[in-house]
Scaffold this motif. Structure first.
Motif, mmCIF file in Angstrom:
data_model
loop_
_atom_site.group_PDB
_atom_site.id
_atom_site.type_symbol
_atom_site.label_atom_id
_atom_site.label_comp_id
_atom_site.label_asym_id
_atom_site.label_seq_id
_atom_site.Cartn_x
_atom_site.Cartn_y
_atom_site.Cartn_z
ATOM 1 N N PRO A 1 7.447 11.625 4.685
ATOM 2 C CA PRO A 1 8.826 11.812 4.062
ATOM 3 C C PRO A 1 9.615 10.419 4.598
ATOM 4 C CG PRO A 1 8.685 13.424 6.276
ATOM 5 C CD PRO A 1 7.332 12.495 5.964
ATOM 6 N N GLY A 2 9.607 10.094 3.256
ATOM 7 C CA GLY A 2 10.939 8.267 3.430
ATOM 8 C C GLY A 2 10.309 7.724 3.230
ATOM 9 N N TRP A 3 8.826 7.249 3.385
ATOM 10 C CA TRP A 3 8.048 5.935 3.019
ATOM 11 C C TRP A 3 7.671 6.426 1.781
ATOM 12 C CZ3 TRP A 3 6.394 2.672 6.644
ATOM 13 C CH2 TRP A 3 6.661 3.198 8.059
ATOM 14 N N SER A 4 7.379 5.015 1.028
ATOM 15 C CA SER A 4 7.191 4.732 -0.193
ATOM 16 C C SER A 4 6.459 3.751 -0.605
ATOM 17 C CB SER A 4 8.671 4.357 -1.519
ATOM 18 O OG SER A 4 9.468 3.258 -0.670
ATOM 19 N N LEU A 5 5.933 3.286 -1.379
ATOM 20 C CA LEU A 5 4.887 2.378 -2.283
ATOM 21 C C LEU A 5 5.537 1.715 -2.901
ATOM 22 C CD1 LEU A 5 1.822 0.749 -1.984
ATOM 23 C CD2 LEU A 5 1.573 2.686 -4.022
ATOM 24 N N THR A 6 5.817 -0.239 -2.329
ATOM 25 C CA THR A 6 6.409 -1.365 -3.399
ATOM 26 C C THR A 6 5.034 -2.152 -4.059
ATOM 27 O OG1 THR A 6 6.754 -2.698 -1.783
ATOM 28 C CG2 THR A 6 8.482 -0.456 -1.954
ATOM 29 N N ASP A 7 5.605 -2.871 -4.307
ATOM 30 C CA ASP A 7 4.402 -3.951 -4.309
ATOM 31 C C ASP A 7 4.187 -4.689 -3.057
ATOM 32 O OD1 ASP A 7 4.633 -3.828 -7.030
ATOM 33 O OD2 ASP A 7 6.594 -5.651 -7.819
ATOM 34 N N GLY A 8 5.045 -4.779 -2.149
ATOM 35 C CA GLY A 8 4.887 -5.304 -0.849
ATOM 36 C C GLY A 8 4.213 -4.627 0.379
ATOM 37 N N GLY A 9 3.792 -3.115 -0.321
ATOM 38 C CA GLY A 9 3.401 -2.608 1.137
ATOM 39 C C GLY A 9 4.058 -1.032 1.037
ATOM 40 N N ILE A 10 3.975 -0.232 2.311
ATOM 41 C CA ILE A 10 4.375 0.422 1.930
ATOM 42 C C ILE A 10 6.098 0.905 3.124
ATOM 43 C CG2 ILE A 10 2.785 2.168 1.931
ATOM 44 C CD1 ILE A 10 2.204 2.542 5.165
ATOM 45 N N THR A 11 6.729 0.762 2.629
ATOM 46 C CA THR A 11 8.379 0.560 3.219
ATOM 47 C C THR A 11 9.219 1.834 3.379
ATOM 48 O OG1 THR A 11 9.409 1.133 1.199
ATOM 49 C CG2 THR A 11 8.837 -1.447 1.960
ATOM 50 N N ARG A 12 10.397 1.887 4.790
ATOM 51 C CA ARG A 12 10.538 2.514 5.297
ATOM 52 C C ARG A 12 11.829 2.564 6.364
ATOM 53 N NH1 ARG A 12 13.323 7.055 6.645
ATOM 54 N NH2 ARG A 12 11.974 9.109 7.446
ATOM 55 N N THR A 13 12.624 2.525 5.559
ATOM 56 C CA THR A 13 14.411 2.433 6.156
ATOM 57 C C THR A 13 15.054 3.664 7.106
ATOM 58 O OG1 THR A 13 15.064 1.309 4.467
ATOM 59 C CG2 THR A 13 16.223 1.568 6.141
#
Length: 101
Positions: free
Chosen positions: A19-31
């Motif tokens: 949960p909270g992780w997402s796929l972006t152009d740069g990889g997978i991200t989470r804050t």
């Protein structure tokens, strides 16, 4: 041997458990948001330790009370691989101990 890139649909499937992780152009991200700057700093140190153990590192950003990660695999051309998912799982598993949201 370079890690094998995962297809975007495979990444999204694996992120369902993170949960909270997402796929972006740069990889997978989470804050993550934490209770204080000190708490965020402690989490950064813990993540750095996990990265050393795995031999896999992320873009890691410390804010006042936030910690942000972007993870991809450079030797796979910046794509997301199983190594990235494993690092995300390990970070997620430690987040609760830091009261990170």
């Amino acid at each position: 041997m370079a890690a094998e890139a995962l297809a975007p649909d495979a990444v999204r499937d694996r992120l369902r458990d993170l949960p909270g992780w997402s796929l972006t152009d740069g990889g997978i991200t989470r804050t993550y948001k934490l209770t204080s700057h000190f708490a965020a700093t402690a989490m950064v140190v813990h993540i750095a330790q996990l990265q050393e153990e795995l031999g896999h590192h992320s873009q890691l950003t410390l804010g006042y009370n936030t910690v942000s990660l972007t993870v991809n695999t450079h030797d796979a051309g910046g794509a997301v691989t199983g190594k990235d998912i494993e690092l995300a799982r390990r970070v997620e598993a430690t987040a609760a101990g830091h009261a990170a949201e």
